[in-house]
Every structure is written in structure tokens, then in C-alpha cells.
Design an enzyme around this catalytic site. Structure first.
Site, PDB file in Angstrom:
ATOM      1  N   THR A   1      10.442 -25.383 -31.033  1.00 47.89           N
ATOM      2  CA  THR A   1      11.562 -24.832 -31.818  1.00 47.89           C
ATOM      3  C   THR A   1      11.941 -23.498 -31.185  1.00 47.89           C
ATOM      4  O   THR A   1      12.842 -23.439 -30.356  1.00 47.89           O
ATOM      5  CB  THR A   1      11.173 -24.632 -33.301  1.00 47.89           C
ATOM      6  OG1 THR A   1       9.974 -23.854 -33.367  1.00 47.89           O
ATOM      7  CG2 THR A   1      10.958 -25.963 -33.982  1.00 47.89           C
TER       8      THR A   1
ATOM      9  N   ASN B   1      14.443 -11.341 -35.354  1.00 46.76           N
ATOM     10  CA  ASN B   1      14.328 -11.713 -36.761  1.00 46.76           C
ATOM     11  C   ASN B   1      15.403 -11.111 -37.653  1.00 46.76           C
ATOM     12  O   ASN B   1      15.733 -11.659 -38.690  1.00 46.76           O
ATOM     13  CB  ASN B   1      12.936 -11.346 -37.272  1.00 46.76           C
ATOM     14  CG  ASN B   1      11.894 -12.240 -36.649  1.00 46.76           C
ATOM     15  OD1 ASN B   1      11.894 -13.430 -36.869  1.00 46.76           O
ATOM     16  ND2 ASN B   1      11.048 -11.660 -35.822  1.00 46.76           N
TER      17      ASN B   1
ATOM     18  N   LYS C   1       2.777 -26.665 -30.667  1.00 52.23           N
ATOM     19  CA  LYS C   1       3.994 -25.858 -30.664  1.00 52.23           C
ATOM     20  C   LYS C   1       3.785 -24.703 -31.629  1.00 52.23           C
ATOM     21  O   LYS C   1       2.972 -24.789 -32.560  1.00 52.23           O
ATOM     22  CB  LYS C   1       5.216 -26.672 -31.072  1.00 52.23           C
ATOM     23  CG  LYS C   1       5.241 -27.187 -32.492  1.00 52.23           C
ATOM     24  CD  LYS C   1       5.752 -26.220 -33.550  1.00 52.23           C
ATOM     25  CE  LYS C   1       7.083 -25.614 -33.189  1.00 52.23           C
ATOM     26  NZ  LYS C   1       7.576 -24.775 -34.328  1.00 52.23           N
TER      27      LYS C   1
ATOM     28  N   THR D   1       6.273 -23.455 -38.596  1.00 48.73           N
ATOM     29  CA  THR D   1       5.655 -22.995 -37.386  1.00 48.73           C
ATOM     30  C   THR D   1       4.830 -23.867 -36.487  1.00 48.73           C
ATOM     31  O   THR D   1       5.204 -24.207 -35.402  1.00 48.73           O
ATOM     32  CB  THR D   1       4.621 -21.923 -37.761  1.00 48.73           C
ATOM     33  OG1 THR D   1       5.162 -21.198 -38.796  1.00 48.73           O
ATOM     34  CG2 THR D   1       4.318 -21.056 -36.598  1.00 48.73           C
TER      35      THR D   1
ATOM     36  N   THR E   1      22.866 -13.936 -38.259  1.00 49.02           N
ATOM     37  CA  THR E   1      23.897 -12.944 -38.576  1.00 49.02           C
ATOM     38  C   THR E   1      24.813 -12.737 -37.381  1.00 49.02           C
ATOM     39  O   THR E   1      24.483 -13.127 -36.282  1.00 49.02           O
ATOM     40  CB  THR E   1      23.267 -11.586 -38.948  1.00 49.02           C
ATOM     41  OG1 THR E   1      22.530 -11.119 -37.797  1.00 49.02           O
ATOM     42  CG2 THR E   1      22.335 -11.728 -40.115  1.00 49.02           C
TER      43      THR E   1
ATOM     44  N   GLU F   1       7.107 -14.077 -30.881  1.00 43.61           N
ATOM     45  CA  GLU F   1       8.458 -13.531 -30.841  1.00 43.61           C
ATOM     46  C   GLU F   1       8.447 -12.103 -30.315  1.00 43.61           C
ATOM     47  O   GLU F   1       7.852 -11.214 -30.905  1.00 43.61           O
ATOM     48  CB  GLU F   1       9.064 -13.561 -32.240  1.00 43.61           C
ATOM     49  CG  GLU F   1      10.558 -13.483 -32.241  1.00 43.61           C
ATOM     50  CD  GLU F   1      11.186 -14.799 -31.811  1.00 43.61           C
ATOM     51  OE1 GLU F   1      12.376 -14.763 -31.461  1.00 43.61           O
ATOM     52  OE2 GLU F   1      10.499 -15.831 -31.822  1.00 43.61           O
TER      53      GLU F   1
END
Lengths: 397, 397
Positions: B146, B392, B172, B183, B397, B269
Site C-alpha cells: 500500500t 500524514n 507488507k 497496516t 488534503t 513513513e
């Protein structure tokens, strides 16, 4: 803060003793003309700074005349010398004011792991004592500041049988931001007369829903300390547990401490938003607190607040792993008055668009209704921003 | 990953079924030619996705023939329709392969709160089943991705009385980064024959020191699932608890799962560093784990790693509030081989400068010795960076 708000029978002094490189005020003294009934709560961190150990011990009998506070150095992780130095600072105040050393509280905030520059304290404390009465509460709050952007104070007035009294709260803190900055100090002063046991119980109860219900990051410090001094100078009939007067005093204590707690979150490192995370409908208060803390401390939720993203997926996941009892088919989630989730399911794009507008505001409330019972708890948090990372990553580099 | 590493008796298929906007592979199938002994661990989040509920139930008898996995949609917070859709996906595979539906595991990862696009599954699954054998394990790992930056796989070989077997691990995950991204998935395949109870105990034990000992952020997902399938195609004498062969198999399982776990942290991340937080000298393993998790999940510590700041003040504070038994006068802290704190006191600027060099590396170990006992635990974490916040906060947005 007008002079009228200062509780009777307290005097203040503040100065720059050279503990901060900035040469800003970094040493302050609070003195009660009469022995004050004293209650305290202290950090639960097992790594405890010397002044916390000393003050916790000295105030065991519940009476206090003076509080010496310094910023710029936390006197934490300083071993036996740190304890001796904290004791010496208190003794210097006691000698000057001719009061028992046991009645002097000492608190420090600032860099961890460095010894106090005692020559500066030896030189400054006698001068500080001669300055009593020249400063107001705000000056004390300024001298306590480390990473704070503004001094924090709040007041409350009430009366007992027509005898007026007031509370003055002073605090410093902006989340435990710096590596080695020891965070949160709070001093609440009142001229009310109140039973000591009642005061200690109240302080512990109110701390749970104020200073212990805020988060900037999850870290708690080696130096955290909140003291309440009640000197009785107002001359009121002593407030005792269970009375209507006790209820009013506790409301006042809660108002002052919640004001200060919210100021600390608003002043959180890099924070641009103050968010109330309110859990409703939990099986009980303990569950509500677990769920509220889980949501309020989730990096994913806090970054979504920064991005004004009405991100209910992160919120429901944080509730799910909080340990609180959850039935996902009953969960409702709202941003202020805009509900985006009902019975655990997304309501739709239109509601989410409205919620996104709510998140633009500098202050809003997220309400999660678990639909299981009557348990409620509110936690106050900030958003997680670039500046949080920048300030904490770049510090000392 | 060479073909030789693939355990015997397993076939793979992978395709793009249009579940991802990117049109990248998002649907895969793992099939064991014979019923495989199966062990599983599942998310502890109380908000649980439909495929987790279904698979946990179906594998209760410990036997499995096929695993269907999709990315792009987590089928979480989807209510009764979500359960019906997960069941239908499994049934489609069972019909095509003419195997019992109870032997088909289903797992999903991706966006939370949206229903599965069933028309796409109805169309894709029959095709997918005809493609069995055309893909390798890496293709399956790719179809599971993902927010992952790279596919994650690891292998191990050993033998029992000269009969060779192998393990292939596929995973993953990149931390629960996205708001509504579910997740972590892990599938470990082996052609070894092993007793089912032994396998389940091993999986739970090994998960505790691998997938449950990593953190990117503190959030845990609605969809986490790790399955081990052992089909016995190697023809070895069945491995049972307490034997030397069981010890070797568990070492292999640990090697494969730790490889995958570290890959997930490295792929965290915005992460630029992989840090082992090692606690030594704790009263016991439970205390060591508490302290390691507290340090590894502290935002202050993680931002200091990003800033290459040898910030022992943040680390000792995190140990102090972890709940583990701590005597601050006994604590030692090192970065790789460079010790900066001894007996709870700072050693000095020279050591700290050397430690700062250690923190420049993309991979290093922080060791905290509590000096109280024999308890040890290692937790693996990443640094907290601008990119973590950016990704994040900006998402959607």
C-alpha cells in the site's frame, strides 16, 4: 493580572541570576507571611530531580513559608552533589528570612544533567530576599519560563460567609519538548483557610482532569511539581471536606488549573491548534480516560489535526487499541457539531467536507461516543507539526 | 529471491484488479497443493476488519489450502456487508479451486471505511485462479503493497535428518501511517512438516520479539494478520516441540520474521534511520520490554535520532516513566560502543561528541543498562522526520 487578584499575605521577588544564557529572569521567590497549609503532587517519573526529592520530603508535614524556583538548570541526574546543592539553596532562603529550612520548598527547571552553578545562587539569593514585594505573580511566571512562549497565570475569587478570598495560579511548561528540559511547574496560591487533608485530596482529584489530562508529546519529566499554598490570610472560616464552601473552592481550583493546563497545550512545541478530545458513552470513567488519551496522543491523529483532515479512520483505530471496551457497531464520531461516523460507519462525503471546515479553526472538540455507558473524559492535545520536529531535531545541532 | 527458495508445494498468482487507482498489482493468491498446517496471530485492535474476523474463524481448525490477499481496500468498518463480501471472496476462490471454503484465508489492506468493489472481485478472482504458478513470492509481496516503498520477503533453509526444507516470508507494512490504511500483513510459507500446536506456540513467541517489537508510530491497525502455512511437501519427519529440529525451525522463523520486521521499520513513513533500542540489566524481560518500548516510541527520542543528537536526557526520562523498575544511580547509556552515561551521570563532552558521530549512521544501536538484573529486550524503531508529518498531514488534503 491586576494587583487586586493577588491573594493577601503573599510577596514575590524575581531576578536574572545569570542561570540562562539569555540573561532573562531565571530566579524567583514566593513567600507567605504566615505558614501556609501546603498540598503537592509530584512527577511519577522514576528518574527524579533533587529539588523534587527535597521538597516532597520537606512538605510532608503540610506547612510551607517560601518557594524558591529557578529556570535554566533542572538539577536532575546530578547525584549526591545535586541533593546537597538543592538543600543549600533552601537553607540560604531560610537564613535570610529567618524561617525554618523545613518550610522552604525548592524547585528547578531547565537543562538536565548539569550541576547547579552554586556561586551564582550564593550571590543571588540574599539579593532576591531583599527584593520581596517588588514583583507580581506574572514576574514570577516569567522567571519560571524555559521554552515557554508566554507566562502562564490564572485567578479565581469567591467568598465564605461573606469573607472573600482568591486563588492565583502560576505555571510554566510547553510539553516536555527539550531533550533535557524539565517541564512542568505549577504553584497555586490562596489566602483562604482550608483543611490540609481536604486540600491534598482536592489537588490530586483536580490534577487528574487538568495537568494530567493534557499532552503535547507523551513524555513526562523528571521535575514536574504542583504545589498549593493556602495561608488563611483572608480570615475565612476554615473550609473542610464535604461542605458547600469546599465544592466552590474545588471549582475554583479546577478553573485555575484547567486554564493553566490549556495554556501549556496552546504553548506546545510547534503547536498551532488546541483540541479537546471528548469521550462519551464509555463503560466507565477509566475506560473514557483510556480512549481519550489514546486518541489525544496518536501521532496519526495529531498530524491529521495539523493537516485539517477530518480523519475518523485514525480516531476509531486509536480508540480500538486503547484498551477501553469498544463495540465498533456503536461508535459515533463528531467534530464540534458535525457528525461523520454513526454506528461505526461513515456517514458520507458531505458531512466530512463540513467537518474539514471545523478543523480549520485554532480550537475545536472531537467527540467520540462509545454508546456503551455513562463514562466521560476530556483530554486536551495539540497538533503535531513540522515545527515540533524541527525544534526537537535541531536542538543542540 | 531465487526460485530455489520457494518451498515445495506452493503456487502463486498476482494481478492488477483495479482496486488501486494506480492500476498496480493489488490482488494475489497463495495456494498449497496439500492442506497446510496453519498458525496465525491477529490484531488486538478492538476495531477489527471483516477479513480478520472471517480468517480467524476459518483457521480455528488449523488447516489451510489458500490465502487470498488484496490491497487498495481494507474492508474495515464496513459492517455486515463487509462480512458478507469477505465471505464471498473466499467462496469464489473455493469454487474455482474446488476446495472447502473453510480452507481459504482472506486478508485485505488499504482504505478503511469503504465497501469492497465486489464487481471487480467477481471478475478478477476466476482469472487469478487460472494464473496460479505464473507468479513468484515477490510478485505476491508487490500486490500486497500500500504505502510500502519496496516489496518485503526473506528466506531460510535447513534440514531434518538430511531432508531439506525452506521458509519463505512475505510481508507488507510501513507503520500505520495512513489515516485509514490498514497496516501489517505477514505470510510465512514452509514445506516442512511440523506439529500444529508447536507451530502456533512458536509463532506467538517469535511474534513477540519481531513484529510486536517494532514501531514506526504507536498506532496498531484493524487488519494486522500473520499466518504460517506448513504443507509438509518436503517429506521430513514431523517436527515436534522440544526437539533439536524444533529449535532450528524456530531460529529460522525468527530470522525470517525479524528480517521482515526490520524491513517494515526501514520502510517507515519518512524514516531515514533504523535504530535498535536495547535494554540490558532489567529486573526481568517484562521490565526490559517496557523500557525498550518507552524509549523506542518517544517522539523526543525519535526526533533526536533524526537530528543525530546523542540525547541521553530524553532517553533516561523515557526509561524513567516506562513503568520498569529503575534506579537512576545505576543507569548506563551507550550509542553503539560509545558510552555517554555511567551510574546515571553524564560522562562528558568528549564521549558525547563521539556518540554524535554514531548517530550519523543510517543504522545503530542504543543500549541502556539498568544494572538491576538479567532482563534484556530489543525494540526496533525509526526516526521521526519532517516527511512523517508532511505525509500524514497532507494526505487527502
Amino acid at each position: 493580572m491586576t494587583h487586586a487578584n493577588i491573594p493577601a499575605g503573599f510577596r514575590f521577588a524575581a531576578m536574572a541570576a545569570g542561570l540562562k544564557k539569555s540573561q532573562k529572569p531565571d530566579l524567583a521567590l514566593i513567600v507567605s507571611d504566615q505558614p501556609a497549609t501546603c498540598a503537592g503532587v509530584f512527577t511519577r517519573n522514576k528518574v527524579v530531580a533533587a529539588p523534587v526529592v527535597l521538597t516532597r520530603d520537606r512538605l510532608a508535614d503540610g506547612s510551607c513559608r517560601a518557594v524558591l524556583v529557578n529556570s535554566g538548570n533542572a538539577n536532575a541526574c546530578t547525584g549526591e552533589k545535586g541533593m546537597a546543592d538543592a538543600t543549600r539553596c533552601g537553607d540560604l532562603v531560610a537564613e535570610q528570612l529567618e524561617i525554618p529550612a523545613e518550610m522552604v520548598a525548592v524547585s528547578s527547571t531547565g537543562v538536565i544533567g548539569q550541576q547547579l552553578p552554586m556561586e551564582k545562587f550564593e550571590a543571588a539569593i540574599p539579593t532576591l530576599c531583599t527584593m520581596l514585594g517588588e514583583a507580581d505573580g506574572e514576574a514570577v511566571a516569567r522567571a519560571m519560563m524555559t521554552t515557554d512562549q508566554f507566562p502562564k497565570h490564572s485567578t479565581f475569587q469567591a467568598d465564605v460567609d461573606g469573607v472573600g478570598y482568591s486563588l492565583l495560579g502560576l505555571a510554566k511548561g510547553a510539553g516536555m519538548i527539550h531533550p533535557d528540559m524539565a517541564t512542568m511547574l505549577g504553584f497555586i496560591l490562596t489566602d483562604a483557610a482550608i483543611d490540609r487533608g481536604t486540600l491534598q485530596e482536592m489537588l490530586q482529584r483536580v490534577t487528574g482532569t487538568t495537568f494530567n489530562a493534557i499532552t503535547v508529546d507523551r513524555d513526562t519529566s523528571t521535575n514536574d511539581m504542583v504545589l498549593v499554598l493556602a495561608n488563611g490570610a483572608a480570615g475565612n472560616k476554615k473550609i473542610s471536606a464535604g461542605s458547600p464552601e469546599a465544592a466552590v473552592f474545588e471549582q475554583g481550583l479546577h478553573k485555575v488549573m484547567l486554564d493553566l493546563a490549556k495554556m501549556i497545550v496552546r504553548d506546545g512545541e510547534g503547536a498551532t491548534k488546541l483540541v479537546e478530545v471528548k469521550i462519551r458513552g464509555a463503560r466507565g470513567t477509566a475506560d473514557a480516560r483510556l480512549a481519550a488519551e489514546s486518541v489525544a496522543t496518536s501521532n496519526l491523529v495529531k498530524t491529521a489535526f495539523f493537516g485539517a483532515d477530518a480523519n475518523w479512520g485514525r480516531i476509531i483505530a486509536a480508540v480500538g487499541y486503547s484498551g477501553a471496551d469498544v463495540d465498533q457497531g456503536l461508535v459515533g464520531i463528531s467534530f464540534d457539531d458535525v457528525q461523520v461516523v454513526e454506528h461505526g460507519l461513515w456517514i458520507g462525503a458531505e458531512q466530512e467536507a463540513m467537518a474539514t471546515q471545523v478543523l480549520q479553526a485554532p480550537e475545536f472538540t472531537v467527540t467520540v461516543d462509545l454508546g456503551l455507558g455513562q463514562g466521560e473524559f476530556s483530554y486536551y492535545t495539540s497538533d503535531l507539526t513540522y515545527d515540533y520536529v524541527k525544534i526537537n531535531a535541531d536542538y543542540r545541532t
